[in-house]
Design an enzyme around this catalytic site. Structure first.
Site, PDB file in Angstrom:
ATOM      1  N   TYR A   1       0.322  -0.782   0.025  1.00 46.49           N
ATOM      2  CA  TYR A   1      -0.051  -0.185   0.576  1.00 46.49           C
ATOM      3  C   TYR A   1       0.948   1.306   0.014  1.00 46.49           C
ATOM      4  O   TYR A   1       0.516   2.063  -0.895  1.00 46.49           O
ATOM      5  CB  TYR A   1      -1.156   0.076   1.157  1.00 46.49           C
ATOM      6  CG  TYR A   1      -1.954  -1.012   0.707  1.00 46.49           C
ATOM      7  CD1 TYR A   1      -3.468  -1.000   0.133  1.00 46.49           C
ATOM      8  CD2 TYR A   1      -1.998  -2.296   1.486  1.00 46.49           C
ATOM      9  CE1 TYR A   1      -3.797  -1.584  -0.615  1.00 46.49           C
ATOM     10  CE2 TYR A   1      -3.151  -2.772   1.137  1.00 46.49           C
ATOM     11  CZ  TYR A   1      -4.480  -2.759   0.298  1.00 46.49           C
ATOM     12  OH  TYR A   1      -4.881  -3.735  -0.369  1.00 46.49           O
TER      13      TYR A   1
ATOM     14  N   ASN B   1     -11.932   1.963  -6.965  1.00 46.84           N
ATOM     15  CA  ASN B   1     -11.370   3.370  -6.689  1.00 46.84           C
ATOM     16  C   ASN B   1     -10.259   3.247  -5.343  1.00 46.84           C
ATOM     17  O   ASN B   1     -11.380   4.053  -4.728  1.00 46.84           O
ATOM     18  CB  ASN B   1     -10.503   3.840  -8.177  1.00 46.84           C
ATOM     19  CG  ASN B   1     -11.010   3.403  -9.143  1.00 46.84           C
ATOM     20  OD1 ASN B   1     -11.184   2.183  -9.104  1.00 46.84           O
ATOM     21  ND2 ASN B   1     -11.405   4.157 -10.287  1.00 46.84           N
ATOM     22  N   VAL B   2      -9.566   3.120  -4.840  1.00 47.76           N
ATOM     23  CA  VAL B   2      -8.816   3.834  -4.116  1.00 47.76           C
ATOM     24  C   VAL B   2      -8.041   5.028  -3.962  1.00 47.76           C
ATOM     25  O   VAL B   2      -7.521   5.476  -3.294  1.00 47.76           O
ATOM     26  CB  VAL B   2      -8.179   2.466  -2.710  1.00 47.76           C
ATOM     27  CG1 VAL B   2      -9.324   1.950  -2.054  1.00 47.76           C
ATOM     28  CG2 VAL B   2      -6.957   2.201  -3.426  1.00 47.76           C
TER      29      VAL B   2
ATOM     30  N   HIS C   1     -14.352   1.154  -1.654  1.00 45.88           N
ATOM     31  CA  HIS C   1     -13.782  -0.054  -1.409  1.00 45.88           C
ATOM     32  C   HIS C   1     -12.524   0.920  -0.138  1.00 45.88           C
ATOM     33  O   HIS C   1     -11.185   0.280  -0.319  1.00 45.88           O
ATOM     34  CB  HIS C   1     -13.323  -0.423  -2.193  1.00 45.88           C
ATOM     35  CG  HIS C   1     -13.915  -2.134  -3.165  1.00 45.88           C
ATOM     36  ND1 HIS C   1     -13.620  -2.927  -4.596  1.00 45.88           N
ATOM     37  CD2 HIS C   1     -15.503  -2.732  -2.999  1.00 45.88           C
ATOM     38  CE1 HIS C   1     -14.390  -3.454  -4.032  1.00 45.88           C
ATOM     39  NE2 HIS C   1     -15.536  -3.251  -3.488  1.00 45.88           N
TER      40      HIS C   1
ATOM     41  N   CYS D   1      -1.462   3.656  16.766  1.00 40.16           N
ATOM     42  CA  CYS D   1      -2.207   3.637  17.113  1.00 40.16           C
ATOM     43  C   CYS D   1      -2.171   5.657  17.426  1.00 40.16           C
ATOM     44  O   CYS D   1      -1.386   4.551  19.455  1.00 40.16           O
ATOM     45  CB  CYS D   1      -3.790   3.059  17.728  1.00 40.16           C
ATOM     46  SG  CYS D   1      -5.228   4.052  17.625  1.00 40.16           S
TER      47      CYS D   1
ATOM     48  N   GLY E   1     -15.253   1.077 -16.748  1.00 40.41           N
ATOM     49  CA  GLY E   1     -13.776   0.309 -16.750  1.00 40.41           C
ATOM     50  C   GLY E   1     -13.909  -0.571 -15.370  1.00 40.41           C
ATOM     51  O   GLY E   1     -12.615  -0.229 -14.572  1.00 40.41           O
ATOM     52  N   THR E   2     -14.092  -1.655 -15.416  1.00 43.62           N
ATOM     53  CA  THR E   2     -14.492  -2.321 -14.482  1.00 43.62           C
ATOM     54  C   THR E   2     -14.188  -3.770 -15.519  1.00 43.62           C
ATOM     55  O   THR E   2     -15.452  -3.674 -16.023  1.00 43.62           O
ATOM     56  CB  THR E   2     -15.166  -2.266 -13.462  1.00 43.62           C
ATOM     57  OG1 THR E   2     -15.394  -3.194 -12.107  1.00 43.62           O
ATOM     58  CG2 THR E   2     -16.982  -2.193 -13.745  1.00 43.62           C
ATOM     59  N   SER E   3     -13.620  -5.274 -14.229  1.00 45.76           N
ATOM     60  CA  SER E   3     -13.819  -6.389 -15.379  1.00 45.76           C
ATOM     61  C   SER E   3     -15.448  -6.758 -14.368  1.00 45.76           C
ATOM     62  O   SER E   3     -15.777  -7.772 -15.286  1.00 45.76           O
ATOM     63  CB  SER E   3     -12.817  -6.876 -14.229  1.00 45.76           C
ATOM     64  OG  SER E   3     -12.493  -7.016 -13.172  1.00 45.76           O
TER      65      SER E   3
ATOM     66  N   ALA F   1     -11.408   4.052 -21.272  1.00 46.41           N
ATOM     67  CA  ALA F   1     -12.710   5.301 -20.673  1.00 46.41           C
ATOM     68  C   ALA F   1     -12.610   6.847 -20.870  1.00 46.41           C
ATOM     69  O   ALA F   1     -13.341   8.173 -21.383  1.00 46.41           O
ATOM     70  CB  ALA F   1     -12.575   5.213 -19.263  1.00 46.41           C
TER      71      ALA F   1
HETATM   72  P1  OAD Z   1     -10.377  -5.250 -13.144  1.00 46.39           P
HETATM   73  O1  OAD Z   1      -8.413  -4.996 -12.420  1.00 46.39           O
HETATM   74  O2  OAD Z   1     -10.653  -6.507 -12.196  1.00 46.39           O
HETATM   75  O3  OAD Z   1     -10.549  -5.354 -14.298  1.00 46.39           O
HETATM   76  C1  OAD Z   1     -10.031  -3.246 -14.812  1.00 46.39           C
HETATM   77  C2  OAD Z   1     -11.265  -3.102 -16.208  1.00 46.39           C
HETATM   78  O4  OAD Z   1     -11.013  -2.310 -17.190  1.00 46.39           O
HETATM   79  C3  OAD Z   1     -10.816  -3.794 -16.783  1.00 46.39           C
HETATM   80  O5  OAD Z   1     -11.985  -5.173 -17.852  1.00 46.39           O
HETATM   81  C4  OAD Z   1     -10.049  -3.172 -18.538  1.00 46.39           C
HETATM   82  O6  OAD Z   1     -10.392  -4.277 -19.458  1.00 46.39           O
HETATM   83  C5  OAD Z   1     -10.680  -2.243 -18.606  1.00 46.39           C
HETATM   84  N1  OAD Z   1      -9.803  -1.018 -18.303  1.00 46.39           N
HETATM   85  C6  OAD Z   1      -8.562  -1.110 -18.729  1.00 46.39           C
HETATM   86  N2  OAD Z   1      -8.024  -0.211 -19.210  1.00 46.39           N
HETATM   87  C7  OAD Z   1      -9.522   0.826 -19.518  1.00 46.39           C
HETATM   88  C8  OAD Z   1      -9.155   1.677 -20.106  1.00 46.39           C
HETATM   89  N3  OAD Z   1      -8.387   2.874 -20.884  1.00 46.39           N
HETATM   90  N4  OAD Z   1     -10.244   2.407 -20.310  1.00 46.39           N
HETATM   91  C9  OAD Z   1     -11.905   1.236 -20.278  1.00 46.39           C
HETATM   92  N5  OAD Z   1     -11.855  -0.022 -19.177  1.00 46.39           N
HETATM   93  C10 OAD Z   1     -10.776   0.277 -19.478  1.00 46.39           C
HETATM   94  O7  OAD Z   1     -10.477  -3.022 -11.421  1.00 46.39           O
HETATM   95  P2  OAD Z   1     -11.712  -3.305 -10.953  1.00 46.39           P
HETATM   96  O8  OAD Z   1     -12.714  -4.270 -11.322  1.00 46.39           O
HETATM   97  O9  OAD Z   1     -12.275  -2.345 -10.742  1.00 46.39           O
HETATM   98  O10 OAD Z   1     -10.302  -4.614  -4.518  1.00 46.39           O
HETATM   99  O11 OAD Z   1     -11.509  -4.319  -9.556  1.00 46.39           O
HETATM  100  C11 OAD Z   1     -12.604  -4.618  -8.784  1.00 46.39           C
HETATM  101  C12 OAD Z   1     -11.586  -5.013  -7.379  1.00 46.39           C
HETATM  102  O12 OAD Z   1     -11.111  -5.705  -7.427  1.00 46.39           O
HETATM  103  C13 OAD Z   1     -10.792  -3.275  -6.880  1.00 46.39           C
HETATM  104  O13 OAD Z   1     -12.151  -2.845  -6.132  1.00 46.39           O
HETATM  105  C14 OAD Z   1     -10.030  -4.481  -5.739  1.00 46.39           C
HETATM  106  C15 OAD Z   1      -9.786  -5.346  -6.898  1.00 46.39           C
HETATM  107  O14 OAD Z   1      -9.437  -6.248  -6.372  1.00 46.39           O
HETATM  108  C16 OAD Z   1     -10.277  -4.378  -3.731  1.00 46.39           C
HETATM  109  O15 OAD Z   1      -9.072  -3.732  -3.468  1.00 46.39           O
HETATM  110  C17 OAD Z   1     -10.650  -4.880  -2.032  1.00 46.39           C
END
Ligand code: OAD
Length: 235
Positions: free
Chosen positions: A60, A95-96, A112, A139, A177-179, A219
Site C-alpha cells: 500500500y 477505486n481507492v 472499497h 494508533c 472500467g471494471t471487469s 474510458a
Molecule cells: P479490474 O482490474 O478487475 O478490471 C479493470 C477493467 O478495466 C478491465 O476489464 C479492463 O479491460 C478495463 N480497462 C483497462 N483500461 C481501460 C481503459 N482505459 N478504459 C476502459 N476500460 C479499461 O479492476 P476492477 O474491476 O476495478 O478491490 O476491480 C474490482 C476490485 O478488485 C478492486 O476494487 C480491487 C480488486 O481486487 C479491492 O482491492 C478490495
C-alpha cells in the site's frame, strides 16, 4: 441509442480501475496488473495483515506514493461537466485513488476505502494521511497497529445502505472500467436494471453483462462521448 433523462434524475456512475488506467495507475486483473505482481491473499485480506503487516504496508505504501502525482483524465473530468447538468449524479467507485476528487467530481462514494486514509485495527481512530509509512505505525489512542483504510477481501464494503438506496432510485446506471468480477459491485448493474434504470457499460475489453448497452473502448474517449450525448428534459 439516444438517452434522455429528467434533469433532476438520480444517475449512478460505477467506476473501476480501468478509469484510472489512463492516469498511469495499474488495474488488477489485466496482464501486468497488480494481482500478477502480488498475490491478493498476501496483501488484501485481514489474515494477510495479521500474518505479515510489513508486506501489506509495503504494497500500500507503493500505491500511496503513486497517487500523489497521478492526474485525472478526460473520463474523470467529463463526470464533473455532467454533474453541472445533472446534479443528482453519484459516483460509486471501487477505486481507492483520489482522481475523482482531483477532477472536481461531487457525490463520491468510496466503497472499497481510500489510499489516503489509515485506520486503527482496534478502535475507531482514523486519519487522512498520505505520507510514507515506515514500519508498522501505531494508533495514537490505543497503541494498536494502524492499517490502510481499504476494504479487504472478506470485509463488507462501505456505504452499502446508501448505495442500495441509490440503485433503487436511479434512472440511469453507467459502469465504466471494471471487469465486473468482484461482488457486490458486480451485481449493481442488475439491481439498478431490475429497479427500472437504463444501463450502459463502458469497458476496454468485452464484459459479459446485463446492460442494455455495451460500449467497447477507452474510458477517456467513450465516457465523455456518452455523457455529452445524454439529453435533459424538465417536467
Ligand atoms: P479490474 O482490474 O478487475 O478490471 C479493470 C477493467 O478495466 C478491465 O476489464 C479492463 O479491460 C478495463 N480497462 C483497462 N483500461 C481501460 C481503459 N482505459 N478504459 C476502459 N476500460 C479499461 O479492476 P476492477 O474491476 O476495478 O478491490 O476491480 C474490482 C476490485 O478488485 C478492486 O476494487 C480491487 C480488486 O481486487 C479491492 O482491492 C478490495
Amino acid at each position: 441509442m439516444q438517452i434522455s433523462i429528467r434533469s433532476d434524475s438520480t444517475v449512478v456512475i460505477l467506476t473501476g480501475a480501468g478509469i484510472s488506467a489512463e492516469s498511469g495507475l495499474k488495474t488488477f486483473r489485466e496482464s501486468g496488473g497488480l494481482w500478477e505482481e502480488y498475490n491478493v491473499y498476501d496483501v488484501a485480506t485481514p489474515e494477510a495483515f495479521a500474518a505479515n503487516p510489513e508486506l501489506v504496508w509495503e504494497f500500500y505504501n507503493k500505491r500511496r506514493q503513486q497517487i500523489i502525482n497521478a492526474k485525472p483524465n478526460d473520463a474523470h473530468r467529463a463526470i464533473t461537466d455532467f454533474q453541472s447538468r445533472f446534479p443528482g449524479t453519484f459516483v460509486i467507485t471501487q477505486n481507492v485513488d483520489d482522481l475523482h476528487e482531483k477532477a472536481g467530481n461531487m457525490n463520491i462514494i468510496h466503497m472499497h476505502g481510500e489510499l489516503n486514509s489509515i485506520k486503527c485495527t482496534s478502535c475507531s481512530y482514523s486519519r487522512k494521511d498520505l505520507s510514507p509509512v515506515s514500519g508498522i505505525p501505531v494508533c495514537p489512542e490505543c497503541s494498536s497497529p494502524l492499517r490502510p483504510d481499504i476494504v479487504w477481501f472478506g470485509e463488507i464494503p462501505y456505504h452499502m445502505q446508501d448505495i442500495l438506496r441509490l440503485l433503487s432510485t436511479a434512472s440511469l446506471f453507467i459502469a465504466v472500467g471494471t471487469s465486473g468480477t468482484v461482488y457486490p459491485a458486480a451485481q449493481f448493474i442488475e439491481i439498478a436494471s431490475a429497479a427500472g434504470a437504463e444501463t450502459v457499460y463502458i469497458n476496454k475489453e468485452y464484459v459479459k453483462c446485463h446492460s442494455s448497452q455495451f460500449i467497447q473502448g477507452s474510458a477517456s474517449e467513450k465516457l465523455p462521448e456518452l455523457l455529452s450525448s445524454i439529453g435533459a428534459y424538465n417536467v
